[in-house]
Scaffold this motif. Structure first.
Motif, PDB file in Angstrom:
ATOM      1  N   ALA A  65      57.887   6.181  42.086  1.00  0.00           N
ATOM      2  CA  ALA A  65      57.380   7.542  42.273  1.00  0.00           C
ATOM      3  C   ALA A  65      58.423   8.362  43.023  1.00  0.00           C
ATOM      4  CB  ALA A  65      56.079   7.514  43.055  1.00  0.00           C
ATOM      5  N   PRO A  66      58.732   9.591  42.569  1.00  0.00           N
ATOM      6  CA  PRO A  66      59.678  10.439  43.303  1.00  0.00           C
ATOM      7  C   PRO A  66      59.215  10.669  44.745  1.00  0.00           C
ATOM      8  CG  PRO A  66      59.266  11.333  41.115  1.00  0.00           C
ATOM      9  CD  PRO A  66      58.279  10.217  41.318  1.00  0.00           C
ATOM     10  N   THR A  67      60.181  10.754  45.652  1.00  0.00           N
ATOM     11  CA  THR A  67      59.875  10.914  47.079  1.00  0.00           C
ATOM     12  C   THR A  67      60.424  12.208  47.648  1.00  0.00           C
ATOM     13  OG1 THR A  67      61.912   9.773  47.708  1.00  0.00           O
ATOM     14  CG2 THR A  67      59.939   8.408  47.399  1.00  0.00           C
ATOM     15  N   GLY A  68      61.078  13.018  46.825  1.00  0.00           N
ATOM     16  CA  GLY A  68      61.801  14.176  47.328  1.00  0.00           C
ATOM     17  C   GLY A  68      63.297  13.931  47.417  1.00  0.00           C
ATOM     18  N   ARG A  69      63.722  12.692  47.317  1.00  0.00           N
ATOM     19  CA  ARG A  69      65.140  12.340  47.322  1.00  0.00           C
ATOM     20  C   ARG A  69      65.759  12.715  45.967  1.00  0.00           C
ATOM     21  NH1 ARG A  69      68.004   8.635  50.150  1.00  0.00           N
ATOM     22  NH2 ARG A  69      66.095   7.785  51.073  1.00  0.00           N
TER      23      ARG A  69
END
Length: 437
Positions: free
Chosen positions: A93-97
């Motif tokens: 899942a994307p984390t903002g990174r």
């Protein structure tokens, strides 16, 4: 001119065209052969076919498998042979990174990308399939159909400083590959990769590689007319290449064609007008611009499509002189004039071999995430590019090799000001030695 000489000259011209057309394909096969020649995944980008290698550190002068690498990211690399069936690709899942998983076909085109801008908020499962595959896929998987059966997955995960390394590695580990139940096991190397021959300027070896690579990965329909010419030289996806057909004289002709092709491509990797910066706005999707595609393969194999990243190439200073480590330079961004991007930017430096050069502070790039940069009172930024350490210290120093070098300014998620060419990158200025006394 005799008929024989006329035929030889035609073969030479067609051979040059075949080299320019085929260089990216052969370079992809060469890189795949190099990076898959291991029994288990390594930490340097090498892994068996259909397996990931997650590099646990940024690349340095010690890493030389791929030209013009970046130093801001953790690389994840995998070579896929989809002729043996689909490969399942799972993402965290994307984390903002910032990250991007780049898909590159056998002709070096970046045909698909996965990153925060195109993925939803959850982990996902993708089925990577070849151009002619048909069948059913695992429930819930998203199909990515590829133009060729040989595919390079080149992943990049941003690191925000040394203290972020462990978190970046943990995120990187969430990208995984596995074969489907119908795939051949164990996965096999493509024939062209297994039979790859080092060629240098040996025309017969280059064209033998090209013919095998086209057999594994048939050229796009748009290339049919051009590729048909090559078959008169014996360069065809339909049969093995033999340089002695139609005659032994063709060997010398094709060697001459390869030497000329190298010179042409190498010459076009450099700005012909000695401009301070040059940008290829097509990025890693070059279509039928075969010369530009070869230039990218020679000096920046694996380039991303322009909406993901732009690459500004710098070979010359503000006066049109080629960069050389015997001189000192400054790249001065005025107040309010830093590169307009939504992700990040950085300037990397490379030697004449297209790789990083060793330096005493092990710095190979400098950019908006570099710690302890000194800005001017008005917000301007000077990047000092020189071989010896500046008197001001190392905070703004990008160490240069002793000899010729070039720069790449990477612009990730470029804003409209760059894409529309409204933003101008400042030229690199050579520092007057007298002014330093």
């Amino acid at each position: 001119m005799t008929i024989g000489n006329a035929q030889q000259e035609w073969a030479y011209v067609a051979g040059v065209q075949a080299f320019i057309y085929g260089y990216p394909l052969v370079e992809i096969v060469r890189t795949c052969a190099l990076m898959t020649a291991v029994d288990e995944p390594q930490n340097n980008g090498r892994a068996p076919i259909n397996q990931f290698s997650h590099c646990p550190r940024p690349w340095t002068h010690e890493d030389r498998d791929v030209v013009t690498p970046a130093n801001d990211l953790l690389y994840s690399m995998a070579w896929l042979n989809l002729a043996d069936g689909p490969v399942m690709f799972s993402t965290p899942a994307p984390t903002g990174r910032y990250f991007v998983m780049e898909f590159i076909d056998a002709y070096s085109d970046n045909f698909h990308n996965l990153g925060p801008r195109v993925m939803g908020p959850s982990a996902a499962s993708f089925a990577i399939v070849g151009p002619d595959w048909s069948g059913s896929l695992p429930p819930g998987s998203i199909e990515i159909r590829c133009p060729t059966n040989l595919v390079w997955v080149l992943g990049r995960v941003l690191i925000d400083g040394v203290e972020d390394m462990e978190a970046a590695r943990a995120f990187q580990a969430g990208f995984t590959l596995r074969a489907t139940a119908t795939a051949t096991a164990p996965a096999r190397l493509p024939r062209a990769v297994a039979a790859y021959q080092p060629w240098n300027e040996a025309g017969e070896a280059f064209f033998a590689n090209l013919a095998r690579a086209m057999a594994d990965n048939p050229p796009p329909a748009v290339d049919t007319g051009l590729v048909a010419q090559f078959s008169r030289l014996g360069i065809s996806a339909e049969r093995a290449f033999d340089a002695r057909v139609p005659n032994d004289a063709q060997v010398a002709v094709l060697r001459r064609a390869v030497a000329a092709g190298i010179e042409i491509v190498d010459g076009h990797t450099r700005s012909r007008r000695a401009r301070p910066w040059s940008i290829n706005y097509a990025g890693g999707r070059l279509g039928t611009d075969y010369l530009a595609r070869s230039c990218t393969a020679m000096k920046g194999l694996g380039a991303l499509a322009s909406e993901e990243a732009l690459y500004a190439l710098g070979d010359f200073d503000s006066k049109g002189e080629q960069f050389d480590g015997t001189h000192d330079y400054v790249l001065r961004f005025p107040a309010g004039g830093l590169p307009p991007v939504d992700a990040f930017w950085s300037v990397s430096i490379y030697g004449s071999d297209f790789c990083f050069a060793d330096n005493p502070i092990r710095r190979y790039a400098i950019g908006d995430r570099t710690r302890d940069l000194h800005y001017g009172p008005d917000g301007s930024l000077d990047i000092l590019i020189q071989h010896t350490q500046p008197r001001q210290g190392v905070s703004n120093w990008l160490p240069a090799p002793a000899g010729r070098f070039y720069l790449i300014l990477r612009l990730y998620h470029p804003r409209e000001a760059i894409l529309s060419k409204a933003y101008t990158i400042p030229p690199v200025e050579r520092i007057d030695e007298d002014a330093q006394q």
